[in-house]
Structure formats: C-alpha cells, structure tokens
Design a protein around this motif. Structure first.
Motif, PDB file in Angstrom:
ATOM      1  N   CYS A 144       0.825  -1.209   0.000  1.00  0.00           N
ATOM      2  CA  CYS A 144       0.000   0.000   0.000  1.00  0.00           C
ATOM      3  C   CYS A 144       0.862   1.264   0.000  1.00  0.00           C
ATOM      4  O   CYS A 144       0.561   2.244  -0.694  1.00  0.00           O
ATOM      5  CB  CYS A 144      -0.929   0.015   1.210  1.00  0.00           C
ATOM      6  N   GLU A 145       1.933   1.238   0.770  1.00  0.00           N
ATOM      7  CA  GLU A 145       2.796   2.418   0.869  1.00  0.00           C
ATOM      8  C   GLU A 145       3.580   2.677  -0.412  1.00  0.00           C
ATOM      9  O   GLU A 145       4.082   3.778  -0.620  1.00  0.00           O
ATOM     10  CB  GLU A 145       3.748   2.258   2.060  1.00  0.00           C
ATOM     11  N   HIS A 146       3.657   1.678  -1.292  1.00  0.00           N
ATOM     12  CA  HIS A 146       4.346   1.846  -2.567  1.00  0.00           C
ATOM     13  C   HIS A 146       3.371   1.923  -3.743  1.00  0.00           C
ATOM     14  O   HIS A 146       3.790   1.879  -4.897  1.00  0.00           O
ATOM     15  CB  HIS A 146       5.340   0.695  -2.781  1.00  0.00           C
ATOM     16  N   CYS A 147       2.099   2.032  -3.432  1.00  0.00           N
ATOM     17  CA  CYS A 147       1.068   2.181  -4.465  1.00  0.00           C
ATOM     18  C   CYS A 147       0.884   3.667  -4.768  1.00  0.00           C
ATOM     19  O   CYS A 147       0.984   4.503  -3.868  1.00  0.00           O
ATOM     20  CB  CYS A 147      -0.244   1.573  -3.977  1.00  0.00           C
ATOM     21  N   SER A 148       0.596   4.013  -6.018  1.00  0.00           N
ATOM     22  CA  SER A 148       0.417   5.425  -6.380  1.00  0.00           C
ATOM     23  C   SER A 148      -0.755   6.057  -5.645  1.00  0.00           C
ATOM     24  O   SER A 148      -0.792   7.267  -5.437  1.00  0.00           O
ATOM     25  CB  SER A 148       0.205   5.565  -7.894  1.00  0.00           C
ATOM     26  N   ASN A 149      -1.703   5.222  -5.209  1.00  0.00           N
ATOM     27  CA  ASN A 149      -2.863   5.774  -4.509  1.00  0.00           C
ATOM     28  C   ASN A 149      -2.522   6.239  -3.099  1.00  0.00           C
ATOM     29  O   ASN A 149      -3.311   6.913  -2.449  1.00  0.00           O
ATOM     30  CB  ASN A 149      -3.994   4.735  -4.437  1.00  0.00           C
ATOM     31  N   TRP A 150      -1.331   5.878  -2.614  1.00  0.00           N
ATOM     32  CA  TRP A 150      -0.893   6.381  -1.307  1.00  0.00           C
ATOM     33  C   TRP A 150      -0.797   7.901  -1.330  1.00  0.00           C
ATOM     34  O   TRP A 150      -0.972   8.565  -0.315  1.00  0.00           O
ATOM     35  CB  TRP A 150       0.451   5.762  -0.962  1.00  0.00           C
ATOM     36  N   ILE A 151      -0.537   8.438  -2.517  1.00  0.00           N
ATOM     37  CA  ILE A 151      -0.445   9.890  -2.683  1.00  0.00           C
ATOM     38  C   ILE A 151      -1.797  10.459  -3.086  1.00  0.00           C
ATOM     39  O   ILE A 151      -2.234  11.492  -2.573  1.00  0.00           O
ATOM     40  CB  ILE A 151       0.618  10.246  -3.739  1.00  0.00           C
ATOM     41  N   ARG A 152      -2.509   9.780  -4.002  1.00  0.00           N
ATOM     42  CA  ARG A 152      -3.816  10.279  -4.470  1.00  0.00           C
ATOM     43  C   ARG A 152      -4.867  10.229  -3.372  1.00  0.00           C
ATOM     44  O   ARG A 152      -5.738  11.081  -3.289  1.00  0.00           O
ATOM     45  CB  ARG A 152      -4.308   9.443  -5.651  1.00  0.00           C
ATOM     46  N   LYS A 153      -4.833   9.155  -2.580  1.00  0.00           N
ATOM     47  CA  LYS A 153      -5.772   8.939  -1.476  1.00  0.00           C
ATOM     48  C   LYS A 153      -7.222   8.863  -1.968  1.00  0.00           C
ATOM     49  O   LYS A 153      -8.123   9.510  -1.437  1.00  0.00           O
ATOM     50  CB  LYS A 153      -5.618  10.016  -0.394  1.00  0.00           C
ATOM     51  N   ASP A 154      -7.432   8.043  -2.984  1.00  0.00           N
ATOM     52  CA  ASP A 154      -8.767   7.806  -3.535  1.00  0.00           C
ATOM     53  C   ASP A 154      -9.353   6.566  -2.858  1.00  0.00           C
ATOM     54  O   ASP A 154      -8.948   5.436  -3.138  1.00  0.00           O
ATOM     55  CB  ASP A 154      -8.658   7.604  -5.045  1.00  0.00           C
ATOM     56  N   LYS A 155     -10.306   6.763  -1.960  1.00  0.00           N
ATOM     57  CA  LYS A 155     -10.870   5.651  -1.203  1.00  0.00           C
ATOM     58  C   LYS A 155     -11.523   4.619  -2.114  1.00  0.00           C
ATOM     59  O   LYS A 155     -11.427   3.412  -1.886  1.00  0.00           O
ATOM     60  CB  LYS A 155     -11.898   6.168  -0.191  1.00  0.00           C
ATOM     61  N   SER A 156     -12.224   5.095  -3.163  1.00  0.00           N
ATOM     62  CA  SER A 156     -12.928   4.179  -4.059  1.00  0.00           C
ATOM     63  C   SER A 156     -11.954   3.253  -4.777  1.00  0.00           C
ATOM     64  O   SER A 156     -12.278   2.101  -5.075  1.00  0.00           O
ATOM     65  CB  SER A 156     -13.763   4.969  -5.075  1.00  0.00           C
ATOM     66  N   TYR A 157     -10.752   3.743  -5.047  1.00  0.00           N
ATOM     67  CA  TYR A 157      -9.740   2.927  -5.713  1.00  0.00           C
ATOM     68  C   TYR A 157      -9.304   1.784  -4.795  1.00  0.00           C
ATOM     69  O   TYR A 157      -9.126   0.647  -5.243  1.00  0.00           O
ATOM     70  CB  TYR A 157      -8.537   3.793  -6.090  1.00  0.00           C
ATOM     71  N   CYS A 158      -9.153   2.086  -3.522  1.00  0.00           N
ATOM     72  CA  CYS A 158      -8.794   1.050  -2.545  1.00  0.00           C
ATOM     73  C   CYS A 158      -9.875  -0.019  -2.440  1.00  0.00           C
ATOM     74  O   CYS A 158      -9.588  -1.198  -2.236  1.00  0.00           O
ATOM     75  CB  CYS A 158      -8.554   1.667  -1.172  1.00  0.00           C
ATOM     76  N   MET A 159     -11.123   0.396  -2.583  1.00  0.00           N
ATOM     77  CA  MET A 159     -12.237  -0.535  -2.399  1.00  0.00           C
ATOM     78  C   MET A 159     -12.279  -1.619  -3.462  1.00  0.00           C
ATOM     79  O   MET A 159     -12.929  -2.650  -3.280  1.00  0.00           O
ATOM     80  CB  MET A 159     -13.556   0.230  -2.361  1.00  0.00           C
ATOM     81  N   SER A 160     -11.592  -1.407  -4.584  1.00  0.00           N
ATOM     82  CA  SER A 160     -11.555  -2.436  -5.627  1.00  0.00           C
ATOM     83  C   SER A 160     -10.186  -3.115  -5.693  1.00  0.00           C
ATOM     84  O   SER A 160      -9.854  -3.758  -6.680  1.00  0.00           O
ATOM     85  CB  SER A 160     -11.900  -1.818  -6.988  1.00  0.00           C
ATOM     86  N   CYS A 161      -9.399  -2.972  -4.608  1.00  0.00           N
ATOM     87  CA  CYS A 161      -8.057  -3.556  -4.565  1.00  0.00           C
ATOM     88  C   CYS A 161      -8.054  -4.887  -3.814  1.00  0.00           C
ATOM     89  O   CYS A 161      -8.771  -5.059  -2.815  1.00  0.00           O
ATOM     90  CB  CYS A 161      -7.082  -2.582  -3.894  1.00  0.00           C
ATOM     91  N   PHE A 162      -7.232  -5.797  -4.266  1.00  0.00           N
ATOM     92  CA  PHE A 162      -7.084  -7.113  -3.636  1.00  0.00           C
ATOM     93  C   PHE A 162      -6.725  -7.006  -2.158  1.00  0.00           C
ATOM     94  O   PHE A 162      -7.217  -7.777  -1.330  1.00  0.00           O
ATOM     95  CB  PHE A 162      -5.986  -7.893  -4.374  1.00  0.00           C
ATOM     96  N   TRP A 163      -5.868  -6.034  -1.797  1.00  0.00           N
ATOM     97  CA  TRP A 163      -5.393  -5.943  -0.425  1.00  0.00           C
ATOM     98  C   TRP A 163      -6.455  -5.434   0.539  1.00  0.00           C
ATOM     99  O   TRP A 163      -6.316  -5.578   1.754  1.00  0.00           O
ATOM    100  CB  TRP A 163      -4.152  -5.066  -0.357  1.00  0.00           C
ATOM    101  N   ALA A 164      -7.529  -4.848   0.013  1.00  0.00           N
ATOM    102  CA  ALA A 164      -8.623  -4.393   0.868  1.00  0.00           C
ATOM    103  C   ALA A 164      -9.806  -5.357   0.814  1.00  0.00           C
ATOM    104  O   ALA A 164     -10.406  -5.683   1.837  1.00  0.00           O
ATOM    105  CB  ALA A 164      -9.076  -2.989   0.451  1.00  0.00           C
ATOM    106  N   TYR A 165     -10.133  -5.819  -0.397  1.00  0.00           N
ATOM    107  CA  TYR A 165     -11.281  -6.712  -0.577  1.00  0.00           C
ATOM    108  C   TYR A 165     -10.876  -7.894  -1.454  1.00  0.00           C
ATOM    109  O   TYR A 165     -11.242  -7.962  -2.635  1.00  0.00           O
ATOM    110  CB  TYR A 165     -12.458  -5.947  -1.187  1.00  0.00           C
ATOM    111  N   PRO A 166     -10.107  -8.825  -0.910  1.00  0.00           N
ATOM    112  CA  PRO A 166      -9.645  -9.967  -1.703  1.00  0.00           C
ATOM    113  C   PRO A 166     -10.777 -10.837  -2.225  1.00  0.00           C
ATOM    114  O   PRO A 166     -10.589 -11.592  -3.182  1.00  0.00           O
ATOM    115  CB  PRO A 166      -8.746 -10.740  -0.728  1.00  0.00           C
ATOM    116  N   GLU A 167     -11.955 -10.722  -1.617  1.00  0.00           N
ATOM    117  CA  GLU A 167     -13.096 -11.504  -2.070  1.00  0.00           C
ATOM    118  C   GLU A 167     -13.754 -10.912  -3.317  1.00  0.00           C
ATOM    119  O   GLU A 167     -14.566 -11.566  -3.971  1.00  0.00           O
ATOM    120  CB  GLU A 167     -14.133 -11.653  -0.944  1.00  0.00           C
ATOM    121  N   ASN A 168     -13.416  -9.657  -3.656  1.00  0.00           N
ATOM    122  CA  ASN A 168     -14.026  -9.015  -4.823  1.00  0.00           C
ATOM    123  C   ASN A 168     -13.170  -7.821  -5.236  1.00  0.00           C
ATOM    124  O   ASN A 168     -13.313  -6.737  -4.687  1.00  0.00           O
ATOM    125  CB  ASN A 168     -15.457  -8.560  -4.492  1.00  0.00           C
TER     126      ASN A 168
END
Length: 236
Positions: free
Chosen positions: A163-187
């Motif tokens: 997560c700390e090396h993902c570009s979204n660490w700077i953008r801070k787009d919550k919706s982008y995290c919600m579709s990421c494996f590391w947050a929701y591996p089930e979907n």
C-alpha cells in the motif's frame, strides 16, 4: 520543534506499545527520526510500518527527505502541523480502538483465518487491520466490522509495504482502494495499481509432501508456471 500542548504530551507519554513509543520518544528528543535510525538504532527493518503505527494512533506525521550517514537521500518523520496535532488529541488512542471485541466480532463473521492468505490460524496470531489503510480512509466505525479484516502477521507486513508503494498512497482515492485485492480480496479488480488476479495456494499437513515433491521436480522458480500450465491444460 515547536512547543507541544501539555495535553498532547500527556497523551504521547501514555502510549505503551513499543514500536510507536520508540518513534514518538525519538522525535520528542531530537525533533525527527530517520528511516536509517529506525533500522540501525532500533532494528526496525520496515521503517514505514513503524511510522504507520504512530499515524494509526491518530498522530499526524510528516515525511520528508534528509541525507543518510553515507550521503544518500532517505526518509525522515516529524510531527505534523501544531494545529492539526491539537485537533487530533482526542484520537491519539485510535489504534487501541481495534480491540479484542472487534477481533472477536470479525472472527464470528469471517472465521479465524487470514483473509489474504486464507490460512486458518490461532486467534491470538491474527491481527486486525483497516481494509482501507488508515492514512487513506481515516477512522472507521468499529461497529461496522465489514470495514476491517483479519490478517496474519506476514500478510499485514506485505499489505503495509504494498500500500505504501502504491500510487494511490499519494492520491488517497478511497474508491480505488475498495476495488483492490489488499482491501477486498473476495471481490477486486486490481492488485495495487496492477491489473492482476491471484490465487493463494497454502499447503498444510500431509499436503506439504506434495509441495516438496513439486519443488524437487520443477524447482521453486518454476512452480508457479507449472501450476498455471496444469490449470490451463485442464480448462481446454
């Protein structure tokens, strides 16, 4: 370093968890702490994780660059804006809100296993983590257990680093995290910026013999390709 409010200092000095306490006390004494100091003086091989521990307690840290002992550019951490700190005093205990009760609720809902590696574990080994990193999603309502996840120690470290090396660490787009494996591996639709899909295969018990045979035949570096080839052949 500017003088800190007494109420904030009192909160800082009440923190007992070893890793965030180490970071906090070093900053209080020296004004900032470098990634080099966290590694060489305190033995923390992943300094961003130590800084994250502090931030998850509700204490804002600023990351900036300094020169290392050998002249390299490295990261360093210091407390954030004095006004921001003052506003965060009531949240200093934020991380401890991830309590045993929350862990119990997660186990009741999902079972006693790592939600990334899908490996069953002793309850005491599992760690509670925000699905969306605290630095991006902020505080979450602990009554909404679906906003948290159970991770093994190794999965927690891997998630933190990724997560700390993902570009979204700077953008801070919550919706982008919600579709990421590391947050929701089930979907999920991506794995930290990369369009990937993952199947985690864990060998336990008698299955370990199968794993050892696989490695002895094809080698560890070729095991993934071998498994993919077998799957592809059986899907034709």
């Amino acid at each position: 370093m500017k003088k800190l409010p007494k109420s904030f200092l009192s909160k800082l000095n009440s923190i007992e968890a070893k890793r965030p306490k180490t970071v906090i006390q070093h900053i209080l004494k020296h004004g900032y702490v470098t990634t080099e100091e966290l590694e060489t003086q305190y033995g923390y091989q992943h300094p961003p994780r130590a800084a994250r521990d502090v931030r998850e307690l509700g204490i804002p840290l600023i990351t900036f660059r300094v020169k290392s002992s050998d002249g390299r550019s490295i990261g360093a951490y210091k407390f954030g804006d004095i006004k921001e700190i003052g506003d965060m005093v009531s949240k200093v205990r934020g991380r401890t809100a991830l309590s045993a009760a929350l862990k119990k609720a997660l186990i009741e809902k999902y079972g006693a296993h790592c939600m990334i590696y899908l490996q069953s574990m002793e309850e005491r080994m599992l760690q509670v983590d925000h699905r969306i990193p605290y630095e991006i999603g902020g505080e979450q309502d602990i009554k909404k257990v679906e906003r948290f996840m159970l991770l093994s120690p190794s999965a927690n470290r891997a998630k933190s680093w990724t997560c700390e090396h993902c570009s979204n660490w700077i953008r801070k787009d919550k919706s982008y995290c919600m579709s990421c494996f590391w947050a929701y591996p089930e979907n999920y639709t991506h794995v930290a910026d990369v369009e990937e899909r993952q199947i985690i295969i864990t060998y336990t018990g008698d299955e370990i013999e199968d794993y050892n045979r696989l490695i002895s035949i094809v080698g560890k570096d070729n095991a993934e390709k071998c498994i993919k080839d077998v799957i592809k052949k059986n899907l034709l």
